[in-house]
Design a protein around this motif. Structure first.
Motif, PDB file in Angstrom:
ATOM      1  N   MET A  11      46.887 -15.745  66.293  1.00 56.17           N
ATOM      2  CA  MET A  11      47.439 -14.089  66.634  1.00 56.17           C
ATOM      3  C   MET A  11      47.312 -13.560  66.978  1.00 56.17           C
ATOM      4  O   MET A  11      47.061 -12.328  67.414  1.00 56.17           O
ATOM      5  N   ALA A  20      53.621 -11.890  64.622  1.00 52.84           N
ATOM      6  CA  ALA A  20      53.452 -13.074  65.155  1.00 52.84           C
ATOM      7  C   ALA A  20      54.124 -13.626  64.539  1.00 52.84           C
ATOM      8  O   ALA A  20      54.154 -13.548  63.135  1.00 52.84           O
ATOM      9  N   VAL A  22      56.405 -18.127  64.209  1.00 51.29           N
ATOM     10  CA  VAL A  22      56.272 -19.439  64.751  1.00 51.29           C
ATOM     11  C   VAL A  22      57.917 -19.785  64.170  1.00 51.29           C
ATOM     12  O   VAL A  22      58.036 -19.291  63.246  1.00 51.29           O
ATOM     13  N   LEU A  96      56.344 -19.530  70.099  1.00 53.12           N
ATOM     14  CA  LEU A  96      55.431 -18.402  69.106  1.00 53.12           C
ATOM     15  C   LEU A  96      55.974 -17.324  69.255  1.00 53.12           C
ATOM     16  O   LEU A  96      56.111 -17.343  70.902  1.00 53.12           O
ATOM     17  N   GLU A 118      48.916 -21.925  71.652  1.00 55.14           N
ATOM     18  CA  GLU A 118      49.930 -22.599  71.700  1.00 55.14           C
ATOM     19  C   GLU A 118      49.215 -24.340  72.061  1.00 55.14           C
ATOM     20  O   GLU A 118      50.510 -25.410  71.113  1.00 55.14           O
TER      21      GLU A 118
END
Length: 123
Positions: A11, A20, A22, A96, A118
């Motif tokens: 990312m 970035a 998660v 994400l 993803e």
């Protein structure tokens, strides 16, 4: 290196990437983060965007929409913020989150690359 670490690294390799993460949208906690800006608090952004994700899912349920969210795009004068739910069976409940510098990013290419990341992510 874990699958999540690779995803975050991928990312951040996208042109214009500033941050970035998660994120688990059930808890609002970032499971992993990577950023290049001191002014962007990814913990706060992850928690705040959890509310955006929950609100959109709730609205879709109330409207009885039988569709999936590809991504949620928030455009600011200097940045793009992309929220992309993870669809893999093992990663349900995650999204994400990516911040792009608008002057350096190609939005269409960034969304395309994020989709590939993803699809490969398993947590």
């Amino acid at each position: 290196m874990s699958n999540m670490d690779l995803a975050l690294k991928d990312m951040m390799s996208i042109d214009g990437a500033v941050g970035a993460a998660v994120v688990d949208y059930n808890s609002g906690m970032a499971l992993g983060m990577l950023g290049s800006s001191k002014s962007l608090d990814l913990q706060v952004a992850s928690a705040g965007n959890t509310e955006v994700m929950r609100a959109k899912m709730r609205t879709m349920e109330q409207l009885n929409l039988k569709d999936d969210i590809e991504d949620i795009l928030i455009t600011l004068s200097g940045q793009y913020h992309i929220i992309r739910p993870v669809t893999g069976r093992k990663s349900k409940g995650l999204f994400l989150y990516m911040v792009l510098d608008r002057s350096r990013a190609n939005l269409a290419l960034s969304r395309h690359r994020l989709k590939g990341i993803e699809e490969d992510l398993e947590v």
